[in-house]
Design a protein around this motif. Structure first.
Motif, PDB file in Angstrom:
ATOM      1  N   GLU A 159      12.440   9.425  -8.792  1.00  9.45           N
ATOM      2  CA  GLU A 159      12.973  10.354  -9.785  1.00  9.45           C
ATOM      3  C   GLU A 159      13.484   9.602 -11.012  1.00  9.45           C
ATOM      4  O   GLU A 159      13.861   8.437 -10.938  1.00  9.45           O
ATOM      5  CB  GLU A 159      14.104  11.185  -9.178  1.00  9.45           C
ATOM      6  N   GLY A 160      13.498  10.295 -12.135  1.00 10.93           N
ATOM      7  CA  GLY A 160      14.028   9.738 -13.367  1.00 10.93           C
ATOM      8  C   GLY A 160      12.977   9.002 -14.185  1.00 10.93           C
ATOM      9  O   GLY A 160      11.815   8.880 -13.781  1.00 10.93           O
ATOM     10  N   LEU A 161      13.417   8.553 -15.364  1.00  7.92           N
ATOM     11  CA  LEU A 161      12.513   7.838 -16.258  1.00  7.92           C
ATOM     12  C   LEU A 161      12.301   6.408 -15.763  1.00  7.92           C
ATOM     13  O   LEU A 161      13.253   5.710 -15.426  1.00  7.92           O
ATOM     14  CB  LEU A 161      13.088   7.821 -17.677  1.00  7.92           C
ATOM     15  N   VAL A 162      11.041   5.992 -15.744  1.00  6.16           N
ATOM     16  CA  VAL A 162      10.668   4.668 -15.241  1.00  6.16           C
ATOM     17  C   VAL A 162       9.997   3.883 -16.368  1.00  6.16           C
ATOM     18  O   VAL A 162       8.991   4.334 -16.927  1.00  6.16           O
ATOM     19  CB  VAL A 162       9.724   4.776 -14.033  1.00  6.16           C
ATOM     20  N   ARG A 163      10.547   2.715 -16.670  1.00  7.25           N
ATOM     21  CA  ARG A 163       9.958   1.890 -17.726  1.00  7.25           C
ATOM     22  C   ARG A 163       8.675   1.226 -17.231  1.00  7.25           C
ATOM     23  O   ARG A 163       8.631   0.644 -16.148  1.00  7.25           O
ATOM     24  CB  ARG A 163      10.934   0.817 -18.189  1.00  7.25           C
ATOM     25  N   LEU A 164       7.653   1.309 -18.069  1.00  9.28           N
ATOM     26  CA  LEU A 164       6.388   0.614 -17.831  1.00  9.28           C
ATOM     27  C   LEU A 164       6.038  -0.170 -19.091  1.00  9.28           C
ATOM     28  O   LEU A 164       6.225   0.322 -20.207  1.00  9.28           O
ATOM     29  CB  LEU A 164       5.255   1.605 -17.555  1.00  9.28           C
ATOM     30  N   ASP A 165       5.518  -1.366 -18.904  1.00  9.09           N
ATOM     31  CA  ASP A 165       5.006  -2.140 -20.024  1.00  9.09           C
ATOM     32  C   ASP A 165       3.525  -1.796 -20.162  1.00  9.09           C
ATOM     33  O   ASP A 165       2.721  -2.106 -19.280  1.00  9.09           O
ATOM     34  CB  ASP A 165       5.187  -3.634 -19.764  1.00  9.09           C
ATOM     35  N   LEU A 217      -1.016   3.187 -12.157  1.00 10.09           N
ATOM     36  CA  LEU A 217       0.410   3.438 -11.936  1.00 10.09           C
ATOM     37  C   LEU A 217       0.965   4.389 -12.982  1.00 10.09           C
ATOM     38  O   LEU A 217       1.811   5.237 -12.690  1.00 10.09           O
ATOM     39  CB  LEU A 217       1.176   2.117 -11.940  1.00 10.09           C
ATOM     40  N   ALA A 218       0.492   4.256 -14.219  1.00 13.32           N
ATOM     41  CA  ALA A 218       0.915   5.204 -15.259  1.00 13.32           C
ATOM     42  C   ALA A 218       0.442   6.608 -14.927  1.00 13.32           C
ATOM     43  O   ALA A 218       1.158   7.589 -15.178  1.00 13.32           O
ATOM     44  CB  ALA A 218       0.370   4.752 -16.614  1.00 13.32           C
ATOM     45  N   ASP A 219      -0.749   6.730 -14.359  1.00 13.61           N
ATOM     46  CA  ASP A 219      -1.267   8.048 -13.961  1.00 13.61           C
ATOM     47  C   ASP A 219      -0.348   8.695 -12.927  1.00 13.61           C
ATOM     48  O   ASP A 219      -0.070   9.901 -12.995  1.00 13.61           O
ATOM     49  CB  ASP A 219      -2.675   7.904 -13.367  1.00 13.61           C
ATOM     50  N   ILE A 220       0.111   7.909 -11.974  1.00 19.66           N
ATOM     51  CA  ILE A 220       0.968   8.453 -10.920  1.00 19.66           C
ATOM     52  C   ILE A 220       2.304   8.937 -11.488  1.00 19.66           C
ATOM     53  O   ILE A 220       2.794  10.014 -11.146  1.00 19.66           O
ATOM     54  CB  ILE A 220       1.203   7.406  -9.817  1.00 19.66           C
ATOM     55  N   LEU A 221       2.887   8.148 -12.365  1.00 20.44           N
ATOM     56  CA  LEU A 221       4.203   8.496 -12.908  1.00 20.44           C
ATOM     57  C   LEU A 221       4.133   9.640 -13.912  1.00 20.44           C
ATOM     58  O   LEU A 221       5.092  10.417 -14.055  1.00 20.44           O
ATOM     59  CB  LEU A 221       4.835   7.266 -13.560  1.00 20.44           C
ATOM     60  N   GLY A 222       3.030   9.756 -14.613  1.00 20.26           N
ATOM     61  CA  GLY A 222       2.890  10.856 -15.568  1.00 20.26           C
ATOM     62  C   GLY A 222       3.981  10.862 -16.619  1.00 20.26           C
ATOM     63  O   GLY A 222       4.277   9.836 -17.250  1.00 20.26           O
ATOM     64  N   ASP A 255       0.806  -1.221   0.000  1.00 21.19           N
ATOM     65  CA  ASP A 255       0.000   0.000   0.000  1.00 21.19           C
ATOM     66  C   ASP A 255       0.838   1.270   0.000  1.00 21.19           C
ATOM     67  O   ASP A 255       0.300   2.380  -0.121  1.00 21.19           O
ATOM     68  CB  ASP A 255      -0.979   0.007   1.174  1.00 21.19           C
ATOM     69  N   THR A 256       2.161   1.133   0.123  1.00 20.90           N
ATOM     70  CA  THR A 256       3.033   2.311   0.062  1.00 20.90           C
ATOM     71  C   THR A 256       3.485   2.623  -1.359  1.00 20.90           C
ATOM     72  O   THR A 256       4.159   3.633  -1.584  1.00 20.90           O
ATOM     73  CB  THR A 256       4.276   2.113   0.948  1.00 20.90           C
ATOM     74  N   LEU A 257       3.111   1.770  -2.332  1.00 21.47           N
ATOM     75  CA  LEU A 257       3.602   1.958  -3.700  1.00 21.47           C
ATOM     76  C   LEU A 257       3.198   3.297  -4.309  1.00 21.47           C
ATOM     77  O   LEU A 257       4.057   3.970  -4.912  1.00 21.47           O
ATOM     78  CB  LEU A 257       3.138   0.791  -4.588  1.00 21.47           C
ATOM     79  N   PRO A 258       1.946   3.734  -4.220  1.00 20.62           N
ATOM     80  CA  PRO A 258       1.614   5.033  -4.838  1.00 20.62           C
ATOM     81  C   PRO A 258       2.454   6.191  -4.326  1.00 20.62           C
ATOM     82  O   PRO A 258       2.974   7.000  -5.126  1.00 20.62           O
ATOM     83  CB  PRO A 258       0.127   5.196  -4.492  1.00 20.62           C
ATOM     84  N   ASP A 259       2.619   6.307  -3.005  1.00 15.64           N
ATOM     85  CA  ASP A 259       3.436   7.404  -2.455  1.00 15.64           C
ATOM     86  C   ASP A 259       4.891   7.274  -2.887  1.00 15.64           C
ATOM     87  O   ASP A 259       5.570   8.273  -3.177  1.00 15.64           O
ATOM     88  CB  ASP A 259       3.344   7.418  -0.930  1.00 15.64           C
ATOM     89  N   TYR A 260       5.378   6.040  -2.927  1.00 19.78           N
ATOM     90  CA  TYR A 260       6.759   5.785  -3.356  1.00 19.78           C
ATOM     91  C   TYR A 260       6.961   6.286  -4.784  1.00 19.78           C
ATOM     92  O   TYR A 260       7.968   6.952  -5.096  1.00 19.78           O
ATOM     93  CB  TYR A 260       7.031   4.293  -3.253  1.00 19.78           C
ATOM     94  N   LEU A 261       6.021   5.967  -5.663  1.00 20.71           N
ATOM     95  CA  LEU A 261       6.162   6.364  -7.070  1.00 20.71           C
ATOM     96  C   LEU A 261       6.083   7.874  -7.237  1.00 20.71           C
ATOM     97  O   LEU A 261       6.706   8.441  -8.145  1.00 20.71           O
ATOM     98  CB  LEU A 261       5.095   5.683  -7.918  1.00 20.71           C
ATOM     99  N   GLU A 262       5.315   8.523  -6.389  1.00 24.65           N
ATOM    100  CA  GLU A 262       5.253   9.991  -6.446  1.00 24.65           C
ATOM    101  C   GLU A 262       6.637  10.607  -6.250  1.00 24.65           C
ATOM    102  O   GLU A 262       6.963  11.644  -6.854  1.00 24.65           O
ATOM    103  CB  GLU A 262       4.289  10.512  -5.360  1.00 24.65           C
TER     104      GLU A 262
END
Length: 596
Positions: free
Chosen positions: A269-275, A283-288, A259-266
């Motif tokens: 830093e840097g570019l994060v690969r998503l499939d 999760l894509a919404d959070i990373l923007g 349950d800490t993943l959303p805050d962690y992703l906020e």
């Protein structure tokens, strides 16, 4: 132990649940709501807590979704499930042939005046969302992120799975997780990416050499993982699951609660690969703008098995083949009319469980006799349990999850005297299976380039089947593994080490079904003696070892090269499996593998 929860719904339970969902839609100001068979991890198999599609509709297939509107409820199913769905859903639900009919086209047809359709962003991927929105262009229909309305009305929803994770020994994994992490981190650095967010449980379980108990039949532990470009991993998995593997994971793997993943992703830093085919929209919404699309970094390395994984798979197939031969010998000794499908399933599972390395069966055993055999993913129930009668065909599709490998085998067996029509269709299916088994092909080809070979004998007779020719298989992981497939939709080049099924079939609704399945591993093809090769070639090594029912073969219709292959295959089965079975089964095996 694996979670024992299971979602079942009788057809008559569907209408009141549908009415309750529609009431929630009205309260939320929605004209529609999407109910996929998916969880936040986007694996093919879901825990009972996430099996919302089955709870709402009664449909239990492994793929599909429901689009609920105020005046219509479409259950979208592919060709594998069009017979099954008719028996499982109430008349208030309308089966929709998919992908022939797209969700966007169906929505435009049903919502003539436009409307707002809600969806849970944790249960849909960016790729899925983009495809739907593209299809809706020009209409007044919009998609809206929503909390999950099914969860609001599901009073006795099971808890999230909490099975303990275990270490997958290096003897079976063939490579340490330290080496895997560093190898994959290098690909991130080369791409200029700081991290990759991995959502598929079988991917991060493979990466860290752990297995789990969160999904029956699939030894995975649910969670999320972030692989950094220096090889470190942040693992979002409950600490309660990891008690037995903390020492194995080491200092470069940090445990964090899911349950800490959303805050962690906020804060990441840097570019994060998503499939975009496997990551939830949420999760894509959070990373923007920090999200960059790319393939799951584990998918291809996991698919290309190393020497230890291939050796383990081969050994598992020897033991599994012995259990299957014992089953076939026992089955042949029973007179028609004396067995039910349930008895067949129970006996085979008992035989497999004699092996101490078995951890579970790899999927629910399919034993469909007569008309039930035409239901591709049939699962016997108390209501459908049928007697094996003279003239029936029995489709027996089963497998095991062993510590050293995952198996999946289908044999179609004659009960009594088969009809000429059944023998003719069986011989066409067998001819396609053998043609694929014998194939050599140039490096670089994908499943879509070669899968038609397994269909050709059926096509020539005006027949076909509505499932892929083959799927990838994991190494003591999911029995269905991507990205490799023998499918007209698969563009992933086949590479050495990939394990796939080869399973052509034929299904006549209301009459009989036929499927023959072996597992094969891709390997470098040896040079043809006396040949003048100018291109690197690949071929198959067959892993599955069990006889194919000679009584169902119309020998006159089998090409000489196919007959020679089958005779050689049966010699191999007799030599390798014969010493592993009981004396009675050995006598049966000798007869079952006699040359044509």
């Amino acid at each position: 132990m694996f979670q024992s929860f299971e979602v079942t719904a009788r057809p008559e339970q569907g209408p009141p649940r549908l009415a309750a969902l529609r009431a929630e839609m009205r309260r939320a100001g929605l004209d529609g709501f999407l109910v996929p068979r998916a969880d936040a991890h986007q694996g093919e198999y879901v825990a009972a807590r996430d099996d919302r599609l089955a709870w709402l509709t009664g449909f239990t297939g492994s793929a599909g979704f429901c689009a609920v509107l105020q005046e219509a409820a479409g259950v979208f199913i592919d060709g594998r499930y069009r017979t099954q769905v008719k028996a499982q859903v109430a008349q208030e639900f309308t089966p929709v042939p998919w992908p022939e009919v797209s969700l966007a086209d169906w929505l435009k047809d049903q919502l003539h005046q436009g409307g707002v359709v809600g969806f849970d962003p944790w249960l849909h991927t960016p790729g899925q969302l983009a495809k739907i929105e593209e299809g809706l262009q020009g209409s007044d229909i919009t998609l809206k992120r929503s909390e999950n309305l099914v969860d609001r009305i599901w009073a006795d929803q099971p808890p999230a799975p909490m099975g303990e994770a275990q270490v997958h020994p290096i003897a079976f994994a063939g490579e340490s997780h330290d080496d895997k992490r560093k190898r994959l981190a290098e690909t991130l650095r080369e791409a200029g990416q700081k991290a990759a967010l991995i959502t598929l449980p079988d991917s991060h379980n493979w990466l860290l050499n752990i297995r789990g108990q969160d999904i029956p039949r699939n030894p995975v532990a649910h969670g999320f993982a972030v692989l950094h470009d220096d090889g470190r991993v942040d693992l979002f998995m409950s600490a309660a699951k990891l008690a037995e593997v903390q020492g194995h994971l080491g200092e470069e793997v940090t445990q964090l609660e899911p349950d800490t993943l959303p805050d962690y992703l906020e804060q990441l830093e840097g570019l994060v690969r998503l499939d975009q085919q496997t990551a939830p929209v949420a999760l894509a919404d959070i990373l923007g703008e920090r999200a960059v699309w790319g393939e799951d970094p584990c998918a291809l390395p996991k698919a290309c098995k190393n020497d230890a994984e291939i050796a383990g798979a081969a050994e598992a197939h020897l033991r599994d083949g012995a259990a299957v031969v014992e089953q076939l010998a026992w089955l042949d000794a029973q007179p028609p009319g004396s067995l039910t499908e349930t008895q067949v399933v129970q006996h085979l599972e008992e035989l497999r469980r004699r092996d101490e390395s078995l951890r579970d069966i790899s999927f629910e055993t399919i034993a469909g006799t007569g008309p039930n055999g035409a239901i591709m993913h049939y699962r016997v129930t108390e209501e459908t349990d049928s007697v094996l009668q003279d003239g029936h065909l029995l489709v027996l599709d089963s497998g095991g999850q062993y510590l050293d490998g995952t198996t999946d085998i289908t044999r179609t067996v004659a009960i009594g005297t088969p009809s000429p029509e059944a023998r003719a269709a069986f011989t066409r299916v067998l001819s396609g299976m053998i043609a694929m088994s014998r194939l050599r092909w140039p490096k670089g080809l994908a499943g879509r380039d070669i899968e038609m070979l397994g269909r050709l004998p059926l096509w020539m007779a005006g027949q076909d089947f509505d499932h892929g020719l083959g799927h990838g298989v994991g190494a003591y992981l999911s029995v269905h593994e991507g990205p490799q497939r023998l499918s007209r939709m698969s563009m992933v080049p086949l590479q050495p080490g990939m394990i796939l099924s080869n399973e052509p079939g034929y299904y006549r609704e209301g009459s009989f079904g036929i499927r023959i399945e072996n597992l094969l591993v891709v390997q470098e093809a040896p040079e043809v003696p006396g040949g003048d090769a100018h291109r690197e070639m690949l071929n198959w090594r067959t892993l599955t070892l069990a006889p194919i029912d000679r009584r169902l073969i119309d020998v006159a219709s089998l090409a000489p090269e196919a007959r020679d292959w089958l005779n050689a295959y049966h010699r191999d089965v007799a030599e390798k499996i014969g010493p592993r079975v009981s004396p009675a089964a050995k006598l049966w095996l000798d007869a079952a593998t006699a040359p044509l």
